[in-house]
Every structure is written in structure tokens, then in C-alpha cells.
Scaffold this motif. Sequence first.
Motif, short mmCIF file in Angstrom:
data_model
loop_
_atom_site.label_atom_id
_atom_site.label_comp_id
_atom_site.label_asym_id
_atom_site.label_seq_id
_atom_site.Cartn_x
_atom_site.Cartn_y
_atom_site.Cartn_z
N VAL A 1 52.47 19.45 60.18
CA VAL A 1 53.56 20.36 60.49
C VAL A 1 52.99 21.49 61.33
O VAL A 1 51.91 21.99 61.05
N PHE A 2 53.72 21.90 62.36
CA PHE A 2 53.27 23.02 63.17
C PHE A 2 54.47 23.84 63.61
O PHE A 2 55.54 23.32 63.90
N ILE A 3 54.30 25.16 63.61
CA ILE A 3 55.34 26.12 63.98
C ILE A 3 55.08 26.59 65.40
O ILE A 3 53.95 26.92 65.77
N LEU A 4 56.15 26.67 66.21
CA LEU A 4 56.01 27.00 67.62
C LEU A 4 56.81 28.22 68.06
O LEU A 4 56.51 28.81 69.09
N GLY A 5 57.84 28.60 67.33
CA GLY A 5 58.67 29.72 67.79
C GLY A 5 59.48 30.31 66.66
O GLY A 5 59.55 29.76 65.55
N ALA A 6 60.11 31.45 66.95
CA ALA A 6 60.93 32.14 65.95
C ALA A 6 62.05 32.90 66.65
O ALA A 6 61.94 33.29 67.81
N GLY A 7 63.12 33.12 65.92
CA GLY A 7 64.24 33.91 66.41
C GLY A 7 65.18 34.17 65.26
O GLY A 7 65.05 33.58 64.18
N GLY A 8 66.12 35.06 65.47
CA GLY A 8 67.07 35.36 64.40
C GLY A 8 67.88 36.59 64.70
O GLY A 8 67.65 37.29 65.70
N SER A 9 68.83 36.89 63.81
CA SER A 9 69.74 38.01 64.03
C SER A 9 69.47 39.19 63.11
O SER A 9 69.90 40.31 63.39
N LEU B 1 68.91 15.44 61.86
CA LEU B 1 67.82 14.80 62.59
C LEU B 1 68.30 14.39 63.98
O LEU B 1 69.26 13.63 64.10
N PRO B 2 67.66 14.89 65.04
CA PRO B 2 67.99 14.41 66.39
C PRO B 2 67.69 12.93 66.53
O PRO B 2 66.83 12.37 65.83
N GLU B 3 68.37 12.28 67.46
CA GLU B 3 68.17 10.85 67.67
C GLU B 3 66.85 10.54 68.38
O GLU B 3 66.38 9.42 68.34
N LYS B 4 66.28 11.53 69.05
CA LYS B 4 65.02 11.33 69.77
C LYS B 4 63.93 12.19 69.16
O LYS B 4 64.20 13.26 68.59
N ALA B 5 62.69 11.75 69.27
CA ALA B 5 61.56 12.54 68.82
C ALA B 5 61.34 13.70 69.77
O ALA B 5 61.79 13.70 70.91
N GLY B 6 60.62 14.69 69.30
CA GLY B 6 60.29 15.86 70.11
C GLY B 6 60.40 17.13 69.30
O GLY B 6 61.41 17.37 68.63
N ALA B 7 59.37 17.96 69.34
CA ALA B 7 59.36 19.20 68.58
C ALA B 7 60.35 20.21 69.16
O ALA B 7 60.69 20.17 70.35
N MET B 8 60.81 21.13 68.32
CA MET B 8 61.60 22.28 68.76
C MET B 8 60.64 23.39 69.16
O MET B 8 59.90 23.91 68.33
N THR B 9 60.62 23.75 70.44
CA THR B 9 59.65 24.74 70.91
C THR B 9 60.19 26.16 70.93
O THR B 9 59.41 27.10 70.93
N ASP B 10 61.51 26.33 70.98
CA ASP B 10 62.13 27.66 71.02
C ASP B 10 63.40 27.64 70.20
O ASP B 10 64.09 26.61 70.12
N VAL B 11 63.76 28.79 69.66
CA VAL B 11 65.03 28.93 68.95
C VAL B 11 65.56 30.33 69.17
O VAL B 11 64.79 31.30 69.14
N GLN B 12 66.88 30.45 69.42
CA GLN B 12 67.50 31.74 69.73
C GLN B 12 68.88 31.81 69.09
O GLN B 12 69.63 30.83 69.08
N PRO B 13 69.27 32.97 68.53
CA PRO B 13 70.66 33.13 68.08
C PRO B 13 71.60 33.12 69.27
O PRO B 13 71.25 33.55 70.36
N ALA B 14 72.81 32.60 69.06
CA ALA B 14 73.79 32.52 70.15
C ALA B 14 75.18 32.83 69.61
O ALA B 14 76.12 32.06 69.78
N GLY B 15 75.30 33.97 68.94
CA GLY B 15 76.58 34.37 68.37
C GLY B 15 76.64 34.10 66.88
O GLY B 15 75.72 33.52 66.29
N ALA B 16 77.72 34.54 66.26
CA ALA B 16 77.86 34.45 64.81
C ALA B 16 77.85 32.99 64.35
O ALA B 16 78.61 32.16 64.84
#
Length: 422
Positions: A230-238, A293-308
Motif C-alpha cells: 500500500v502506498f499513499i500519494l496525495g491528500a485533499g479535503g474540506s 472499485l474502478p474497472e481498470k488498474a491504476g493508483a489514485m495520484t491526486d484527490v481534490q474536493p469539488a463541492g458539497a
Amino acid sequence: MRGSFLLACVTMGLAGAVACAASESSEAPEPPIESTPIPGDAAPVDAGREATEPKGPATCSDAGWCVTTLPDSDLKMVDIWPFRDRAFAIASSPTLGVKVLEWVEADQRWSYIDDNTQNDDGFGKYVGRIWSPNENEIHFTISPGYVYHGRRAANWSWERTRLPVSAGNLSGDPALTSLEAPALGVWGTSADDVYAWHANTIFHWAIADGGKPDWIPEYVGDDQNYGVRVFILGAGGSSKDDVWFSGGRGNGNNASCALLVHKTQEGYRHVVDGTFSYGFPMGTCSARPDTLLPEKAGAMTDVQPAGAGRLVALRYPDTMARIASDGDGGFELSSTRFTASKPVGPSAVTLYSLWAHGDDAWFSGSGLVLRGPVSADADAFGVSTLALTGAPLDTELYRVRGTNDDNLWAIGARYALHKTTP
């Protein structure tokens, strides 16, 4: 909970010290999917790079992206944290090592503000992320697992702290890192609420035993399969009670299952996750209980809030994932995969970062910046042209970030581009 993906077949390679796998997965057949080329002012795109010819001056593109002068020509600008009238950035250089910079809008000038201790022996094999709670305070991360904290008085003063190496699989050099997506970073909701991550562990700066603040491990990702990490790549939140961490479960950014972990007052919860198993050539993911679970493999590299009740993530290397509350304590997942075309044959899109503001999403990649609504599919996105002097900007843009749609930065190898027009 449900998950639905709009996908098109795109591939990419990403260099890194353990972080990347160059081949694609062998997966079960999937139902037909819609492939949506990137439309707008830059089609056709050559090798993921827009080819619009500007009419404006050589220092700015037609879309208003203007070149700023860097203090040294060999800087690779890795990450940036902007404010309205200034910005802080971290860069690497083959001649100078790791450098920290400040942009002052009134002076139209970049300057170095570090004390150069980040280039001591054993430091700087790779850099992580930079984050700033205000214009007089900076945090950044650097190998082999340190967090720097800078404060401005008459001059900048710096102190560094080592992330603990006993919480999980942090021994050796497990960073699964590259300049594009290092598993080493820092982010916070305020000056008093700061997180750092390294490999599989999330730390919180808090009061430890003895009454002194320290990096306290709050989450340690684990896996029982041989070679799977397991590896962590990014963070975000409100807010402090709504923090998201993105990453993967596998053996690299592409050869991994996507991972999104949500922290609330109740603790940490896996919202997107999968079980990784080896296959030829890359591996496959299967659903875990009570997660998306997404249908394809691949890590999530970024995450951002986008409204409520909604956020947007970048799933390596070319997909925008949308996660929204279902109103009943769960979440729904949908996504858009970007494609591009060139005069002869397909061309891969290479996306390194995203930034969201309201319903606007911006992505940076290999000579490319995309803009469009979070709620729309790929056909609503267009290229925000970077072309200077009639030619595409042939460079990697590792980060796009702003404070508003009229104050954005796109930075990368030898370039820091500033956009001050809507």
C-alpha cells in the motif's frame, strides 16, 4: 453504492524508483466502452501535446499562460503552492540539488529561500510535496523521509523532522516514488492540523508521549500478498473532519489497484479499494467488501474536493474519477478517461496532476493542460493552449494548481507558467 466508468484505451509510462511498471494488464473482457477524444482548440494533439499556434507575444500563449523567469535554467519545478500575490515551489536541479523558491507578484520574480541543508549528504534523492497554510509558513518533504518546516520572520528559518521508520514497511527506501507521484508528501487543513505520508503510512503532527509534538502514525496500510504494498500519494479535503488520501495497492502506480481513504471523526475508512493479484503482464484487481472499485488498474495520484459531498481524483495515468455521496452514508463512483489523437494513429494522454475549483477541473500532463467541468465527460474538456512562438510546449508539466480560475500555475521541467486571465 455503484461504480461506472467511461473509458478509452490509453497507455503511458512513468519513470520512478520502484513506482512504475511499463507494461499493461491482462484483464477479463469488458463491455464496449465509449472513447471520447479531447475536442476543442487543440485537436489534433500530437503525442499528448496540443499544437495550437498562438497569435500573442512569445512569452504568453493565446490562453494566457505566461512564462516566468526562473533563477536557473536547469530547474525541474516539481510542486507549487500559490496564494493571490505570491507562491511557493520546490524544484530539483542536477547542479544545485533541491531548491525552495518564492514568487512575489509585485516584483514579478522568483527567489531562493531555503538554507541548503536539504542538500546534506543522504538527502534529496527525490522530493515530495510542498504545502503552505499561510504566506509566512511552509512545509515540504524530501527523501529519505524528512519534513521541513519553514517560518518567515526577518528571514526564513528552517527545521526538519524525521518521519518514524517503525510504523509499517518504512525500512530501506520503499517510497515507490517518481517526480510525478512520490509516496512522500505533506498537506494540512490549517497550521495546527498537518499530515505527512511516507510509503504506506499516514502521520499526524500531534502531541505525543511526554507532551511534545511529533509525527504520530494514524494509518498503516497492509497487505498479505507477497510483493504487494500500500502506498499513499496525495491528500485533499474540506475540513479537519473531511480529509481524503489517495494512493494504490500493488507494486507501482500503474500496476496497482486504486485506493481512496476517508478520514472523519469516526476514523479512517476505505472508500475505493481492491485486492491486487499478479497476472501477465501487469496484474488485476478484484473488489473488496463494502468498497468501490474502478474497472481498470491504476493508483489514485491526486484527490481534490469539488463541492458539497463530492470530490474528484486523478486515476493514473489518464482518468478523472468522481466520488459523490449517495445521501445514505455511502458513495458513488463514476469516471471519464481522456484520449487524444494525432494525424496518424492514436496518441496517449499523460496526466500528472489535477486541481479543482468549484465545478472546474484542470489537469496538467506532458506538454498539456486540460480544462473542463467536473460533472461532464471528456467531450466537454478542451486544451488550454500553452503554445509559444507557434510551436507546442514540449515539456513535462508536473503540477497545475491555483487559488482561482484567474490565478493558476502550471509548472514542470524548466518552466513555471502563470495564468492571470479567466
